[in-house]
Each structure stands twice: as C-alpha cells, then as structure tokens.
Design a protein around this motif. Structure first.
Motif, PDB file in Angstrom:
ATOM      1  N   TRP A 281       0.849  -1.194   0.000  1.00 28.34           N
ATOM      2  CA  TRP A 281       0.000   0.000   0.000  1.00 28.34           C
ATOM      3  C   TRP A 281       0.881   1.240   0.000  1.00 28.34           C
ATOM      4  CZ3 TRP A 281       0.397   3.549   3.921  1.00 28.34           C
ATOM      5  CH2 TRP A 281       0.980   3.107   5.126  1.00 28.34           C
TER       6      TRP A 281
ATOM      7  N   TRP B  19       0.682   7.447  -6.028  1.00 34.43           N
ATOM      8  CA  TRP B  19      -0.001   6.606  -7.011  1.00 34.43           C
ATOM      9  C   TRP B  19       0.321   7.147  -8.401  1.00 34.43           C
ATOM     10  CZ3 TRP B  19      -5.678   5.803  -4.871  1.00 34.43           C
ATOM     11  CH2 TRP B  19      -5.613   5.045  -3.694  1.00 34.43           C
TER      12      TRP B  19
ATOM     13  N   ASN C  40       5.789   2.400  -7.360  1.00 31.34           N
ATOM     14  CA  ASN C  40       5.375   0.997  -7.343  1.00 31.34           C
ATOM     15  C   ASN C  40       6.200   0.147  -8.305  1.00 31.34           C
ATOM     16  OD1 ASN C  40       3.611  -1.228  -6.470  1.00 31.34           O
ATOM     17  ND2 ASN C  40       2.856  -1.137  -8.572  1.00 31.34           N
TER      18      ASN C  40
ATOM     19  N   ALA D  64      -4.395 -10.186  -6.081  1.00 29.90           N
ATOM     20  CA  ALA D  64      -5.135  -8.932  -5.921  1.00 29.90           C
ATOM     21  C   ALA D  64      -6.622  -9.212  -6.031  1.00 29.90           C
ATOM     22  CB  ALA D  64      -4.713  -7.914  -6.975  1.00 29.90           C
TER      23      ALA D  64
ATOM     24  N   ASN E  28     -10.136  -4.841  -7.659  1.00 27.81           N
ATOM     25  CA  ASN E  28      -9.109  -3.806  -7.559  1.00 27.81           C
ATOM     26  C   ASN E  28      -8.419  -3.609  -8.914  1.00 27.81           C
ATOM     27  OD1 ASN E  28      -6.996  -2.114  -6.916  1.00 27.81           O
ATOM     28  ND2 ASN E  28      -6.484  -3.175  -5.023  1.00 27.81           N
TER      29      ASN E  28
ATOM     30  N   SER F  78      -4.676  -2.214  -8.997  1.00 24.57           N
ATOM     31  CA  SER F  78      -3.626  -3.179  -8.653  1.00 24.57           C
ATOM     32  C   SER F  78      -3.466  -4.251  -9.726  1.00 24.57           C
ATOM     33  CB  SER F  78      -3.931  -3.843  -7.310  1.00 24.57           C
ATOM     34  OG  SER F  78      -3.734  -2.926  -6.272  1.00 24.57           O
TER      35      SER F  78
END
Length: 193
Positions: free
Chosen positions: A99, A105, A110, A134, A138, A141
């Motif tokens: 997370w 984001w 990531n 995942a 979602n 993801s």
C-alpha cells in the motif's frame, strides 16, 4: 536465509519495517481508499501499531519479511510492502500487502518497488517463482501487476474475508524464473525514463 537490510532503486529505498515507523506510516495512511481491498483497515494509530506488530510476528516466524517504502524524492515514508508465504524449500514467495499513500499513485514508486523485489527474489534468493494476488475488484492493482509482465493464472475463489466482512475473490499471478530476464529488461526500460 539472510534477508536484505535495504533494497534500493533510483527513487525508493525498502527498509525492514520496525515499530518505530508507526507514527510516520500512520501519517501517510490516512486515506480510506488505501484500505478498500486490504484485509485490515487503518483508522486510528492503534490500528497501525497492531498491523506492524502482526507483521513483525510473521517475520519472526519466517513467514513474511515486511518493508517500509522510503521515497528519496519526497524524503519520507510513503507506504509498505512485504514478502509473504516465504518458502525457502521451494524457493518461492509472494509480493503483497502493498500500500502507498495516494500522493505516489501513478508514479514510478510501485514499479521500482516491484523491480527491486523481483531482482532480489530471482538474483539473490534464487526464486523459481514469485507470485502476486489482488482482489478481482481492484482494477488499479491488477493493471499494475499485469503491466510488469506477471502471468494471470486464475482466480482464488473466496480466499479471504476483508475487514468489512466481504468475502473476496482474488486473481493470482506469477513470474517464473525463465521469464525474469525479459521482465527485468521491460522494467528497466520503464524505469529508464
């Protein structure tokens, strides 16, 4: 097996999670959208402390290895990720429980985290398989996992009960050892920009 004390990319450092990270992690975790698809929910400081303590217990049992994500550009912690379901005998593990604060984001954070974890897994741990899971709902993801080149293997039906009582289905993905050189090249291309 000796696990890393730090993994580093151009923008991020992954450092072993400690209880004294609780305050800074709690500051970046105050967005309900982070916790929608995760098993636990962090609403108050005590929730973060419990989450960290549980992670440390799992680490001590050899099942997990949790990290904090330090963003060198922002000069602060921006989230957490873990190696899960570690099997030294079968040379595999899962990357998950990831997370981030929404501030990072759709940045390189990531991708870089996944790159350094996969590189560690295949080149130091000598993994034959690294998997991801995942929640099928979602989309963000799932797109991110597919973008790195992991292969979608199927659906784990009703694999987990979330904090709100929802019984989720999850997509399961993997990268296996023969696929790593091509995926490594692809990720290095993404990260070269």
């Amino acid at each position: 097996m000796i696990y890393p004390t730090m993994l580093e990319g151009k923008r991020i450092q992954l450092l072993p999670l400690r209880l004294d990270h609780a305050e800074e992690l709690f500051k970046c975790a105050g967005y309900p959208e982070i916790w929608t698809y995760l098993p636990n929910k962090v609403e108050k400081f005590e929730d973060m402390v419990e989450l960290i303590n549980n992670s440390i217990q799992a680490k001590e049992s050899g099942l997990e290895y949790p990290f904090v994500v330090y963003d060198k550009e922002l000069k602060k912690l921006v989230g957490s990720t873990r190696l899960l379901n570690i099997s030294e005998a079968n040379r595999n593990f899962e990357i998950g429980w990831t997370w981030y604060t929404p501030e990072v984001w759709r940045t390189r954070v990531n991708t870089e985290c996944k790159y350094v974890l996969l590189k560690y897994g295949f080149e130091e741990f000598q993994a034959v398989r690294i998997q991801f899971k995942a929640d099928i709902r979602n989309e963000r993801s799932n797109r991110a996992i597919e973008r790195i080149g992991a292969v979608k293997e199927g659906i784990l039906r009703q694999d987990r009960i979330l904090h709100d009582g929802y019984i989720r289905n999850a997509y399961i993905y993997s990268v296996i050892r023969p696929e790593w050189p091509d995926i490594k090249m692809k990720l290095e291309e993404y990260l070269s920009n």
